[in-house]
Write a protein that holds these residues in place. Sequence first.
Motif, PDB file in Angstrom:
ATOM      1  N   ASN A  36     -25.605  11.884 -12.512  1.00 25.98           N
ATOM      2  CA  ASN A  36     -24.465  12.807 -12.537  1.00 25.98           C
ATOM      3  C   ASN A  36     -23.169  12.049 -12.741  1.00 25.98           C
ATOM      4  OD1 ASN A  36     -25.904  15.211 -12.194  1.00 25.98           O
ATOM      5  ND2 ASN A  36     -25.952  14.955  -9.984  1.00 25.98           N
ATOM      6  N   THR A  37     -22.971  10.989 -11.978  1.00 25.26           N
ATOM      7  CA  THR A  37     -21.762  10.181 -12.113  1.00 25.26           C
ATOM      8  C   THR A  37     -21.704   9.551 -13.500  1.00 25.26           C
ATOM      9  OG1 THR A  37     -21.785   9.721  -9.745  1.00 25.26           O
ATOM     10  CG2 THR A  37     -20.468   8.239 -11.126  1.00 25.26           C
ATOM     11  N   LEU A  38     -22.856   9.078 -13.978  1.00 22.41           N
ATOM     12  CA  LEU A  38     -22.910   8.487 -15.315  1.00 22.41           C
ATOM     13  C   LEU A  38     -22.559   9.519 -16.377  1.00 22.41           C
ATOM     14  CD1 LEU A  38     -23.532   6.137 -17.210  1.00 22.41           C
ATOM     15  CD2 LEU A  38     -25.938   6.804 -17.120  1.00 22.41           C
ATOM     16  N   GLN A  39     -23.147  10.710 -16.283  1.00 24.00           N
ATOM     17  CA  GLN A  39     -22.897  11.758 -17.282  1.00 24.00           C
ATOM     18  C   GLN A  39     -21.419  12.154 -17.289  1.00 24.00           C
ATOM     19  OE1 GLN A  39     -25.462  12.989 -19.368  1.00 24.00           O
ATOM     20  NE2 GLN A  39     -23.730  13.754 -20.504  1.00 24.00           N
ATOM     21  N   ILE A  40     -20.806  12.285 -16.124  1.00 29.90           N
ATOM     22  CA  ILE A  40     -19.386  12.636 -16.047  1.00 29.90           C
ATOM     23  C   ILE A  40     -18.541  11.552 -16.714  1.00 29.90           C
ATOM     24  CG2 ILE A  40     -17.436  12.905 -14.431  1.00 29.90           C
ATOM     25  CD1 ILE A  40     -19.534  14.311 -12.532  1.00 29.90           C
TER      26      ILE A  40
END
Length: 175
Positions: free
Chosen positions: A5-9
């Motif tokens: 999630n953090t990577l995608q954001i």
Amino acid sequence: NMDLNTLQIALINNDLSGVRAVIDDLDRKTENEAFRRAGEHFGFPTAEWFGMRVAYQGDLSPIFGYSDASGLRRLASRFDLPMLNLDWFGKSALPKIREQFSLEVKTSRATLFTWPTFLLSGMLSTAAASDKVKLYLLECERASRMGGLGSSEKHQREARQDSVRRAATIARIDG
């Protein structure tokens, strides 16, 4: 544990430092194991080289729907990810690398990539072929999260059972 999630954001926001923070937080041992498993899942060979698990550009490119390795190279350059060129290997190491990746002797301009390049390619590629990689990555993350929850729930259940046993023992002693 990967935080997709953090990577995608960070990827959506084109936040290079955010992407680097996630990549830099990856544990090398976990990263190598994840890449080994991905190789087994998608059918490409990997090899460990100086503590880094690597895969050959020609094996990776088709998985993401790339017609050649330039997409992988551009991505690795953009995010400052490791790329090992075949011509960097010494004469004694070259035959072993060629053997591990079934490369012909005439192959001289090959590049090897590490887990972060596989991870980011899976998350960023828009080719239809890469959807299976993105799905794989998301399922792996969910499984690791669920594994953590399952283990936590198991410990909570065991703790409750211990409390009940202790209470029953105390009641017998008091009774």
